[in-house]
Design a protein around this motif. Structure first.
Motif, short mmCIF file in Angstrom:
data_model
loop_
_atom_site.label_atom_id
_atom_site.label_comp_id
_atom_site.label_asym_id
_atom_site.label_seq_id
_atom_site.Cartn_x
_atom_site.Cartn_y
_atom_site.Cartn_z
N ALA A 117 0.85 -1.19 0.00
CA ALA A 117 0.00 0.00 0.00
C ALA A 117 0.89 1.25 0.00
O ALA A 117 2.11 1.16 -0.08
N ASN A 118 0.26 2.41 0.07
CA ASN A 118 1.00 3.68 0.17
C ASN A 118 0.50 4.46 1.37
O ASN A 118 -0.70 4.53 1.64
N LEU A 119 1.45 5.07 2.07
CA LEU A 119 1.15 5.89 3.25
C LEU A 119 1.81 7.24 3.09
O LEU A 119 3.03 7.33 2.88
N LEU A 120 1.00 8.30 3.18
CA LEU A 120 1.51 9.67 3.18
C LEU A 120 1.34 10.23 4.58
O LEU A 120 0.22 10.32 5.08
N ILE A 121 2.46 10.60 5.20
CA ILE A 121 2.45 11.18 6.54
C ILE A 121 2.75 12.66 6.43
O ILE A 121 3.67 13.06 5.73
N THR A 122 1.96 13.50 7.11
CA THR A 122 2.28 14.92 7.18
C THR A 122 2.67 15.28 8.61
O THR A 122 2.13 14.72 9.57
N SER A 123 3.60 16.20 8.73
CA SER A 123 4.08 16.59 10.06
C SER A 123 4.79 17.92 9.99
O SER A 123 5.33 18.30 8.94
N ALA A 124 4.79 18.62 11.10
CA ALA A 124 5.59 19.84 11.21
C ALA A 124 7.01 19.53 11.67
O ALA A 124 7.86 20.42 11.69
N ARG A 125 7.26 18.28 12.04
CA ARG A 125 8.57 17.87 12.55
C ARG A 125 9.13 16.73 11.73
O ARG A 125 8.39 15.90 11.21
N LEU A 126 10.44 16.70 11.61
CA LEU A 126 11.09 15.62 10.88
C LEU A 126 10.85 14.29 11.58
O LEU A 126 10.86 14.23 12.82
#
Length: 245
Positions: A117-126
């Motif tokens: 599958a594919n997972l896109l993670i968003t974050s303000a931190r590395l």
């Protein structure tokens, strides 16, 4: 004294389609990643950038293209993980804005690989910063290994384009004089610009006046005075000062 009317803080349409995304140097790598799906460098990828940099808009574009549900990271539950990947893709938003759900996240990363599958993670931190202090060593290692695409601070051209769009979303067509006055005098971030545009629109409606350069100057002076700062005409703000806060 001019009359004022109650300005209802109604929600305004904030289109997150691909056509409405405004490209610039700050986000071109992130946009290229989203446009390249499903030919990604890895099954799981992280988009990292400050608030208002376009992470959620890009995530929405990916979700539309892939059919992925969008889930706040804080709501991730280990029992729900298999169902979240039923369509083959998932967006996990704002990882690190609260406690990292270690067991659920580790299970999710494993299942993404197993199911291709594919997972896109968003974050303000590395992810490497998020890995610090985790009790699950394998999860920390996985996060450090995640491919990262960063969104940078917007340049002048992108800020101007965003300002025009934010005003247009509120049925306001700003002229060049208004924009030339406003942009050097507000926080140099998209999130900050969004807040200012909303406040200016609200005040213009309350005063029953069109939003002109003169009214913007008045409102910014009042805003600065309320915050105990120098007014916009009393200070020199370099146009190259970019704040990503």
């Amino acid at each position: 004294m001019g009359s004022r009317q109650l300005a209802l803080d109604l929600p305004h349409a904030d289109s997150r389609s691909r056509d409405d995304f405004l490209p610039g140097l700050a986000n071109e790598a992130a946009l290229a990643l989203i446009d390249s799906w499903p030919d990604w460098p890895a099954r799981s990828v992280a988009l990292v950038g400050p608030a208002g940099s376009g992470k959620s808009h890009l995530a929405a574009i990916f979700a539309e293209a892939s059919g992925a549900p969008i889930l706040p990271a804080s709501a991730l539950d280990i029992a729900a993980v298999p169902g979240l990947l039923a369509g083959g893709a998932l967006v996990l938003e704002d990882l690190g804005s609260g406690l990292v759900p270690e067991a659920a996240l580790f299970h999710l990363l494993n299942l993404v690989g197993e199911q291709k599958a594919n997972l896109l993670i968003t974050s303000a931190r590395l992810p490497s910063a998020l890995s610090e202090g985790l009790s699950t060593a394998d999860l920390a290692s996985r996060l450090r290994a995640l491919p990262v695409v960063r969104l940078g601070a917007p340049d002048e051209e992108l800020l101007a384009a965003v300002a025009v769009k934010l005003f247009a979303d509120r049925q306001i067509l700003p002229d060049e004089a208004l924009l030339a006055y406003l942009l050097p005098r507000v926080e140099r971030s998209i999130a900050g610009l969004r807040d200012v545009v909303a406040e200016l629109d609200r005040e213009a409606l309350a005063r029953k006046r069109p939003l002109t350069r003169a009214l913007v100057a008045t409102l910014l002076r009042e805003r600065a005075g309320a915050a105990g700062e120098a007014g916009p005409d009393e200070r020199d703000i370099p146009s190259t000062d970019l704040t990503t806060g």
